[in-house]
Structure formats: C-alpha cells, structure tokens
Design a protein around this motif. Structure first.
Motif, PDB file in Angstrom:
ATOM      1  N   ALA A   1      45.355  60.696  46.883  1.00  0.00           N
ATOM      2  CA  ALA A   1      45.870  59.458  47.470  1.00  0.00           C
ATOM      3  C   ALA A   1      44.782  58.766  48.286  1.00  0.00           C
ATOM      4  N   ASP A   2      43.976  59.557  49.013  1.00  0.00           N
ATOM      5  CA  ASP A   2      42.871  58.984  49.795  1.00  0.00           C
ATOM      6  C   ASP A   2      41.842  58.346  48.872  1.00  0.00           C
ATOM      7  N   LEU A   3      41.532  59.018  47.779  1.00  0.00           N
ATOM      8  CA  LEU A   3      40.565  58.494  46.821  1.00  0.00           C
ATOM      9  C   LEU A   3      41.083  57.211  46.182  1.00  0.00           C
ATOM     10  N   GLU A   4      42.337  57.208  45.791  1.00  0.00           N
ATOM     11  CA  GLU A   4      42.931  56.000  45.205  1.00  0.00           C
ATOM     12  C   GLU A   4      42.901  54.840  46.189  1.00  0.00           C
ATOM     13  N   GLN A   5      43.205  55.123  47.447  1.00  0.00           N
ATOM     14  CA  GLN A   5      43.193  54.076  48.469  1.00  0.00           C
ATOM     15  C   GLN A   5      41.776  53.560  48.686  1.00  0.00           C
ATOM     16  N   ALA A   6      40.803  54.453  48.724  1.00  0.00           N
ATOM     17  CA  ALA A   6      39.410  54.045  48.911  1.00  0.00           C
ATOM     18  C   ALA A   6      38.938  53.180  47.745  1.00  0.00           C
ATOM     19  N   LEU A   7      39.306  53.553  46.538  1.00  0.00           N
ATOM     20  CA  LEU A   7      38.913  52.763  45.363  1.00  0.00           C
ATOM     21  C   LEU A   7      39.599  51.402  45.365  1.00  0.00           C
ATOM     22  N   ALA A   8      40.866  51.371  45.759  1.00  0.00           N
ATOM     23  CA  ALA A   8      41.586  50.090  45.852  1.00  0.00           C
ATOM     24  C   ALA A   8      40.953  49.207  46.925  1.00  0.00           C
ATOM     25  N   ASP A   9      40.588  49.804  48.048  1.00  0.00           N
ATOM     26  CA  ASP A   9      39.923  49.052  49.111  1.00  0.00           C
ATOM     27  C   ASP A   9      38.573  48.531  48.640  1.00  0.00           C
ATOM     28  N   ARG A  10      37.837  49.339  47.880  1.00  0.00           N
ATOM     29  CA  ARG A  10      36.534  48.916  47.340  1.00  0.00           C
ATOM     30  C   ARG A  10      36.708  47.713  46.426  1.00  0.00           C
ATOM     31  N   GLN A  11      37.703  47.785  45.545  1.00  0.00           N
ATOM     32  CA  GLN A  11      37.966  46.662  44.632  1.00  0.00           C
ATOM     33  C   GLN A  11      38.345  45.402  45.405  1.00  0.00           C
ATOM     34  N   ALA A  12      39.155  45.554  46.445  1.00  0.00           N
ATOM     35  CA  ALA A  12      39.549  44.398  47.256  1.00  0.00           C
ATOM     36  C   ALA A  12      38.332  43.779  47.939  1.00  0.00           C
ATOM     37  N   LEU A  13      37.428  44.606  48.444  1.00  0.00           N
ATOM     38  CA  LEU A  13      36.213  44.096  49.082  1.00  0.00           C
ATOM     39  C   LEU A  13      35.304  43.400  48.068  1.00  0.00           C
ATOM     40  N   ILE A  14      35.211  43.941  46.869  1.00  0.00           N
ATOM     41  CA  ILE A  14      34.403  43.309  45.817  1.00  0.00           C
ATOM     42  C   ILE A  14      34.982  41.942  45.490  1.00  0.00           C
ATOM     43  N   GLN A  15      36.298  41.861  45.321  1.00  0.00           N
ATOM     44  CA  GLN A  15      36.929  40.579  45.013  1.00  0.00           C
ATOM     45  C   GLN A  15      36.727  39.574  46.141  1.00  0.00           C
ATOM     46  N   LEU A  16      36.794  40.039  47.374  1.00  0.00           N
ATOM     47  CA  LEU A  16      36.557  39.168  48.521  1.00  0.00           C
ATOM     48  C   LEU A  16      35.113  38.645  48.520  1.00  0.00           C
ATOM     49  N   CYS A  17      34.163  39.496  48.175  1.00  0.00           N
ATOM     50  CA  CYS A  17      32.757  39.069  48.093  1.00  0.00           C
ATOM     51  C   CYS A  17      32.568  38.045  46.978  1.00  0.00           C
ATOM     52  N   LEU A  18      33.209  38.246  45.830  1.00  0.00           N
ATOM     53  CA  LEU A  18      33.103  37.280  44.734  1.00  0.00           C
ATOM     54  C   LEU A  18      33.702  35.940  45.148  1.00  0.00           C
ATOM     55  N   TYR A  19      34.814  35.975  45.864  1.00  0.00           N
ATOM     56  CA  TYR A  19      35.440  34.761  46.383  1.00  0.00           C
ATOM     57  C   TYR A  19      34.471  34.030  47.309  1.00  0.00           C
ATOM     58  N   ALA A  20      33.835  34.777  48.200  1.00  0.00           N
ATOM     59  CA  ALA A  20      32.875  34.183  49.137  1.00  0.00           C
ATOM     60  C   ALA A  20      31.655  33.637  48.388  1.00  0.00           C
ATOM     61  N   LEU A  21      31.188  34.343  47.376  1.00  0.00           N
ATOM     62  CA  LEU A  21      30.046  33.875  46.577  1.00  0.00           C
ATOM     63  C   LEU A  21      30.340  32.536  45.921  1.00  0.00           C
ATOM     64  N   ASP A  22      31.542  32.381  45.387  1.00  0.00           N
ATOM     65  CA  ASP A  22      31.922  31.136  44.719  1.00  0.00           C
ATOM     66  C   ASP A  22      31.936  29.945  45.669  1.00  0.00           C
ATOM     67  N   ARG A  23      32.103  30.214  46.951  1.00  0.00           N
ATOM     68  CA  ARG A  23      32.215  29.137  47.927  1.00  0.00           C
ATOM     69  C   ARG A  23      30.994  29.006  48.838  1.00  0.00           C
ATOM     70  N   ALA A  24      30.042  29.909  48.704  1.00  0.00           N
ATOM     71  CA  ALA A  24      28.847  29.889  49.553  1.00  0.00           C
ATOM     72  C   ALA A  24      27.986  28.667  49.235  1.00  0.00           C
ATOM     73  N   ARG A  25      27.518  28.003  50.266  1.00  0.00           N
ATOM     74  CA  ARG A  25      26.678  26.816  50.111  1.00  0.00           C
ATOM     75  C   ARG A  25      25.210  27.133  50.371  1.00  0.00           C
ATOM     76  N   SER A  26      24.950  28.266  50.963  1.00  0.00           N
ATOM     77  CA  SER A  26      23.586  28.660  51.309  1.00  0.00           C
ATOM     78  C   SER A  26      23.035  29.621  50.265  1.00  0.00           C
ATOM     79  N   GLY A  27      21.841  29.318  49.767  1.00  0.00           N
ATOM     80  CA  GLY A  27      21.189  30.208  48.812  1.00  0.00           C
ATOM     81  C   GLY A  27      20.926  31.576  49.416  1.00  0.00           C
TER      82      GLY A  27
END
Length: 170
Positions: free
Chosen positions: A69-95
């Motif tokens: 359960a801990d491993l599943e939660q950690a992997l789910a959290d990792r995926q959520a952080l990756i998606q958040l980074c991709l969201y931020a990348l799409d909106r970033a104005r600074s190179g």
C-alpha cells in the motif's frame, strides 16, 4: 509524496549530522528525497544510500519496511507530481524555468520527446500540420515539434504534436 514520504523522511534524516541549511524547518532534505525516490524506483534497497539513511537498530529496520500500500501510494504520488510538472511546463513563460523542470524530470526518468528530423510515426507522434516540400528526401520527416511530448522511461505520457514535411501538391 504525502504522509508516506513525510514519515520516510523523518525516519531517514539525522538532525545531528544534517546541515541546518539543507533541512529547513518542516521540510525534507533533498538527499533524502532522492534516496526515497531511488528506493521506490527499485534502484536501491532500504539499506543502501547515504549514511544518514541507514537504520540504526532493528526497530528502525522494521519502521522503514514498506508494504504494498505504501509503494502504491508513493507511485501514485510520483505520477501526480509528474503531471503537475507537465502542467507547469505547458504554462511556463521562462526558458530557464522550462529547462529546470525538464532537467528535474529527466533526473527521475521522464524525458522530453522532440522528434525533429525523425520519420513521422503515427503510433508515437501526433500530426499537427504539414509543410509542403519538393524534396523527396524530406517527405514524411518531422519538420518541427509543435508541442513537446514526454515519456516516463519507456511509457509515453504525452505524444509530441509535430509538423510533417509533405509532398507539394501540383
């Protein structure tokens, strides 16, 4: 990475050995985050890593053991952080911000997909447009990447949207 990460970080941080600048109040030291992510990704075992991350007693060994359960939660959290980074990348104005986010993602196995100059493959690329060409050698090649794609190790998270060279209509 949620409560599991906070618990894990508390178990691995040795406050006496840690530099106060590296462990701000209420935060997790970057070296411990890297060790935890490496452990979750299967790159190290709980007993490997930095000296501060090594358990001191049998009780510590038992408390650092992670269950499914801990491993599943950690992997789910990792995926959520990756998606958040991709969201931020799409909106970033600074190179610089884009470069920093891409570098950080690459450090955990998420790489940008820019297939410029490669043969267009509808299985891995999404066509966003075409540029006419009279050069038969260019026909079917990716002219430019319109929207960068991303892959987490071998799994495509988002296909790149590309402009493809196409035969000029007569």
């Amino acid at each position: 990475m949620g409560a599991w990460l906070r618990k894990k970080a508390v178990e691995t941080v040795d406050i006496e050995e840690a530099n106060p600048d590296d462990v701000p109040t209420g935060q997790i030291a970057a070296v411990n985050i890297a060790a935890i992510i490496a452990e979750v990704d299967g790159e190290t075992s709980p007993s490997e890593g930095t000296e501060a991350a090594e358990p001191a007693s049998k009780t510590d060994v038992e408390s650092t053991t992670t269950g499914p359960a801990d491993l599943e939660q950690a992997l789910a959290d990792r995926q959520a952080l990756i998606q958040l980074c991709l969201y931020a990348l799409d909106r970033a104005r600074s190179g610089g911000v884009v470069e920093r986010l891409e570098h950080g993602l690459a450090g955990i196995g998420v790489r940008a997909l820019r297939p410029d100059g490669e043969r267009f493959d509808p299985a891995v690329h999404e066509a966003g447009g075409a540029i006419a060409t009279e050069d038969p050698a260019l026909e079917g090649l990716v002219a430019e990447t319109e929207v960068v794609g991303f892959a987490d190790h071998d799994r495509v998270l988002r296909a790149p949207i590309v402009i493809v060279y196409a035969k000029k209509a007569l």
